[in-house]
Design a protein around this motif. Sequence first.
Motif, PDB file in Angstrom:
ATOM      1  N   VAL A 181       0.831  -1.197   0.000  1.00  0.00           N
ATOM      2  CA  VAL A 181       0.000   0.000   0.000  1.00  0.00           C
ATOM      3  C   VAL A 181       0.870   1.254   0.000  1.00  0.00           C
TER       4      VAL A 181
ATOM      5  N   SER B 214       1.518   5.386   0.530  1.00  0.00           N
ATOM      6  CA  SER B 214       1.095   6.538   1.304  1.00  0.00           C
ATOM      7  C   SER B 214       2.062   7.676   0.983  1.00  0.00           C
TER       8      SER B 214
ATOM      9  N   PRO C 112      -3.868   6.006   3.897  1.00  0.00           N
ATOM     10  CA  PRO C 112      -5.219   5.564   3.561  1.00  0.00           C
ATOM     11  C   PRO C 112      -6.077   5.447   4.824  1.00  0.00           C
TER      12      PRO C 112
ATOM     13  N   LYS D 147      -8.246   2.588   0.460  1.00  0.00           N
ATOM     14  CA  LYS D 147      -7.648   1.406   1.088  1.00  0.00           C
ATOM     15  C   LYS D 147      -6.502   0.779   0.303  1.00  0.00           C
ATOM     16  N   PHE D 148      -6.425   1.037  -0.996  1.00  0.00           N
ATOM     17  CA  PHE D 148      -5.325   0.496  -1.788  1.00  0.00           C
ATOM     18  C   PHE D 148      -4.173   1.487  -1.929  1.00  0.00           C
ATOM     19  N   GLY D 149      -4.290   2.661  -1.306  1.00  0.00           N
ATOM     20  CA  GLY D 149      -3.159   3.564  -1.256  1.00  0.00           C
ATOM     21  C   GLY D 149      -3.406   4.972  -1.755  1.00  0.00           C
TER      22      GLY D 149
END
Length: 99
Positions: free
Chosen positions: A58, A60, A81, A87-89
């Motif tokens: 993931v 960020s 996230p 949620k996937f980045g």
Amino acid sequence: MIVKRSPKNPILVPDSKPSWESEATFNGCPILENKKKISLLYRAVSSPQTIDGATFNVSSIGYATSQDGVRFKTRVQLVKPEEEWEKFGCEDPRATKFG
């Protein structure tokens, strides 16, 4: 303006201790502040995480500072996230300084 590649590349490498940036750090966006400090937003990639039954790394957004543009310290996860749609980045930071 003359731009040269630093012989000290890479200037920011992943840090294995915080899992949020243990795999990769790249796509830095530097800002010179007060002609003294460089702030850098960058994409960080985590260790593998299981999300909805699949394994992902993931992304960020990290933040680091440097006095010389080569040695970066004070690295923190700035954007992570938090919402379902993230949620996937979170990827590829850009910044514009006004004033």
